[in-house]
Design a protein around this motif. Sequence first.
Motif, PDB file in Angstrom:
ATOM      1  N   MET A 210       0.809  -1.218   0.000  1.00 23.58           N
ATOM      2  CA  MET A 210       0.000   0.000   0.000  1.00 23.58           C
ATOM      3  C   MET A 210       0.843   1.269   0.000  1.00 23.58           C
ATOM      4  N   VAL A 211       2.180   1.130  -0.005  1.00 25.21           N
ATOM      5  CA  VAL A 211       3.070   2.288   0.051  1.00 25.21           C
ATOM      6  C   VAL A 211       3.735   2.481  -1.303  1.00 25.21           C
ATOM      7  N   ASP A 212       3.660   3.692  -1.828  1.00 25.33           N
ATOM      8  CA  ASP A 212       4.194   4.009  -3.155  1.00 25.33           C
ATOM      9  C   ASP A 212       5.424   4.906  -3.010  1.00 25.33           C
ATOM     10  N   PHE A 213       6.590   4.406  -3.445  1.00 27.23           N
ATOM     11  CA  PHE A 213       7.839   5.151  -3.334  1.00 27.23           C
ATOM     12  C   PHE A 213       8.271   5.800  -4.653  1.00 27.23           C
ATOM     13  N   HIS A 214       7.434   5.763  -5.685  1.00 28.14           N
ATOM     14  CA  HIS A 214       7.842   6.257  -6.994  1.00 28.14           C
ATOM     15  C   HIS A 214       8.204   7.745  -6.981  1.00 28.14           C
ATOM     16  N   ALA A 215       7.520   8.522  -6.138  1.00 29.67           N
ATOM     17  CA  ALA A 215       7.752   9.962  -6.125  1.00 29.67           C
ATOM     18  C   ALA A 215       9.145  10.344  -5.638  1.00 29.67           C
ATOM     19  N   ILE A 216       9.813   9.436  -4.922  1.00 31.37           N
ATOM     20  CA  ILE A 216      11.130   9.741  -4.355  1.00 31.37           C
ATOM     21  C   ILE A 216      12.181   9.899  -5.448  1.00 31.37           C
ATOM     22  N   HIS A 217      12.031   9.210  -6.563  1.00 34.24           N
ATOM     23  CA  HIS A 217      13.061   9.177  -7.600  1.00 34.24           C
ATOM     24  C   HIS A 217      13.351  10.550  -8.189  1.00 34.24           C
ATOM     25  N   ASP A 218      12.366  11.421  -8.274  1.00 39.56           N
ATOM     26  CA  ASP A 218      12.539  12.712  -8.926  1.00 39.56           C
ATOM     27  C   ASP A 218      12.779  13.857  -7.952  1.00 39.56           C
ATOM     28  N   VAL A 219      13.011  13.554  -6.680  1.00 35.85           N
ATOM     29  CA  VAL A 219      13.160  14.595  -5.665  1.00 35.85           C
ATOM     30  C   VAL A 219      14.639  14.885  -5.412  1.00 35.85           C
ATOM     31  N   PRO A 220      15.081  16.159  -5.462  1.00 32.44           N
ATOM     32  CA  PRO A 220      16.482  16.486  -5.151  1.00 32.44           C
ATOM     33  C   PRO A 220      16.774  16.247  -3.674  1.00 32.44           C
ATOM     34  N   VAL A 221      18.029  16.013  -3.373  1.00 26.88           N
ATOM     35  CA  VAL A 221      18.409  15.717  -1.987  1.00 26.88           C
ATOM     36  C   VAL A 221      18.275  16.958  -1.116  1.00 26.88           C
ATOM     37  N   VAL A 222      18.749  18.098  -1.602  1.00 26.23           N
ATOM     38  CA  VAL A 222      18.701  19.339  -0.839  1.00 26.23           C
ATOM     39  C   VAL A 222      18.140  20.449  -1.728  1.00 26.23           C
ATOM     40  N   SER A 223      17.283  21.273  -1.161  1.00 29.24           N
ATOM     41  CA  SER A 223      16.708  22.395  -1.904  1.00 29.24           C
ATOM     42  C   SER A 223      16.287  23.481  -0.921  1.00 29.24           C
ATOM     43  N   LEU A 224      16.648  24.732  -1.209  1.00 32.51           N
ATOM     44  CA  LEU A 224      16.311  25.842  -0.327  1.00 32.51           C
ATOM     45  C   LEU A 224      14.863  26.283  -0.554  1.00 32.51           C
ATOM     46  N   PRO A 225      14.163  26.689   0.503  1.00 34.05           N
ATOM     47  CA  PRO A 225      12.813  27.228   0.334  1.00 34.05           C
ATOM     48  C   PRO A 225      12.859  28.487  -0.539  1.00 34.05           C
ATOM     49  N   ARG A 226      11.814  28.723  -1.329  1.00 36.23           N
ATOM     50  CA  ARG A 226      11.771  29.866  -2.233  1.00 36.23           C
ATOM     51  C   ARG A 226      10.961  30.995  -1.603  1.00 36.23           C
ATOM     52  N   PHE A 227      11.592  32.159  -1.473  1.00 35.07           N
ATOM     53  CA  PHE A 227      10.935  33.321  -0.883  1.00 35.07           C
ATOM     54  C   PHE A 227      10.095  34.031  -1.946  1.00 35.07           C
ATOM     55  N   MET A 228       8.882  34.396  -1.599  1.00 32.17           N
ATOM     56  CA  MET A 228       7.943  35.124  -2.462  1.00 32.17           C
ATOM     57  C   MET A 228       7.819  34.502  -3.850  1.00 32.17           C
ATOM     58  N   PRO A 229       7.307  33.272  -3.920  1.00 34.19           N
ATOM     59  CA  PRO A 229       7.065  32.666  -5.229  1.00 34.19           C
ATOM     60  C   PRO A 229       5.971  33.392  -6.003  1.00 34.19           C
ATOM     61  N   PHE A 230       5.162  34.204  -5.300  1.00 33.43           N
ATOM     62  CA  PHE A 230       4.138  35.030  -5.938  1.00 33.43           C
ATOM     63  C   PHE A 230       4.302  36.463  -5.446  1.00 33.43           C
ATOM     64  N   THR A 231       4.111  37.422  -6.337  1.00 33.84           N
ATOM     65  CA  THR A 231       4.167  38.832  -5.942  1.00 33.84           C
ATOM     66  C   THR A 231       2.842  39.229  -5.298  1.00 33.84           C
TER      67      THR A 231
END
Length: 434
Positions: A210-231
Motif C-alpha cells: 500500500m506504500v508508493d515510493f515512486h515519487a522519491i526518484h525525482d526529488v532532489p536531496v537538498v533544496s532551499l525554500p523559495r521566498f515570495m514565489p508570488f508577488t
Amino acid sequence: MSSIYELDGRVPVAKALPFGLQHILAMFVANITPIIILSNVIGLEKELSAVLIQNCMVIAGIGTLIQLYPVWRIGSRLPIVMGISFTFLSLAIIIASSQGMGTLMGAVIVGGIVEGCLGLFPNKWTKLIPHVVAATVVAAIGISLLPIGTYSFGGGQGAADFGSSANWLVGSVTLLTCLLAFVFGKGVLRSLSILFGLAVGYIVSLFMGMVDFHAIHDVPVVSLPRFMPFTPEFHLDAILAMICVFLVSATETIGDTSAICSGALGRSVKKKEMGASVACDGFVSSLAGLFGCTPITSFSQNVGLAALTKVVNRFSIASGALILILSGFVPVIGVILSTIPQCVLGGCTIMMFGSIVFASFGMMARCGFSQRNMVIVSLSLAIGLGFTSVPQIFDIFPEIVRTVFAQNSVALVFLVAVILNLVLPKKKEETEGV
C-alpha cells in the motif's frame, strides 16, 4: 524520564527526538494537504506545487518554535504545534481561482497582521470568552475532527479504495496497537503509543503493497525554500473576506490553547497565553504569505496527542519542529513521510480526537452545570453542529457568510456561544473570568 511530562524539563536529545517526531507525524500529512488541494484545484505546475509543500513545512516548524519559545509577546510558551490550516481552504480556492495567487497572498499577509495585533491586546477581547465559551469551542473542535479521522481510517476522502478491506485491516491494526501500547505499556512505550502504532501500521501497509515510493526518484536531496514565489497584490474585497476567516481561526486557536492547558497541563488557560497564542497565529501566517503558503494555525491533532500522552516538554516538541524545518530543506524526507497511508494515520488519530472531546468535559465540569451554562453549551453545539451539517440552510445569505459559517462548525459554535454569554442573565455566584 519524568522530565518528558514537565514543560521545562531537561531531556537528552536522544530521548527528545522520538517524542518530537511523534508530534510531527501526527500532523504531517494534514499540514501539506491544504497546499496540495489548492495547487490541484487552481492548476499550479507540479514544480511550483512542490516548492509550496517545501515552504509550508518550514513555516510550520518556525511557527511551532515561536509558540514554544516566544519572541517578545508572540508565542504562548505552551506545547502547541502549528501547521497550515484547513479553515482557510475554501476561501483560498475562491480568491486564487478568481483573482490569482498574488491577491491571495496579499490578503493572507494583511489578515495575519490584523489577527497578530489582536493577540497583542488580549484584555480588550478575552472577556468575551469565559471558561464556558472556551469549553464549548473545544468540544466543537473535537467533534468536528471525528469525521476527519474516520475518512482517514477508510483510506482518505475521495479515495478509489475508500472503505476497502485493506484499509479496514491496516487502520484496525494501527488503532489496536496504539490502544494496547497505551493501556498495557509502561514508561517510554506508553508515552510513544501513537508513534508505536503508526510504525506497526506502516510496516503492515508495506507488506500489503500500500506504500508508493515512486515519487522519491525525482526529488532532489537538498533544496532551499523559495521566498515570495508570488508577488503579493492587495485588493480590499479579498482582504476583508480573509480577515473574517482569520477571526474564525483565532477562535480555534483559543480553543486549542484552552484544551492544551486543561487536557495536558491540568489547569485553566491564562489571558496572556491566549493572546500570545493568537499573536503567533497571525504574525506567522503573514510570514507564510511571503512564502506562498496559506495561513497557519494551531493543530488540534497535537492537542489530543498531548492530552492523551501528557508529554508536554517544550524541548522535545521543539526537536520535532526542527525535524519539520529540516524536511523543508531536504525534500526527500517530506516525500518519505508523506507515503504513510491515510488508513494508518486514521488509526492513530481517532483516539486522539476523542480525547479532545473528553478534555472539554473536564472544562465544563470546572465551569459548573448551572442552567445558564447548560443553555450556552447545548444551544451552541446544537446550532453550530446541526446547521453546518446541512449547509444549504445558509443559501439565502451573502457569499461571505456562507464561506465563513456554512461548513465551519467551530466558527458558528463560537459565535452563538459568545452571543448567548452576553445576553443571558448571570447570577452573582455564576460570575467567572477567563
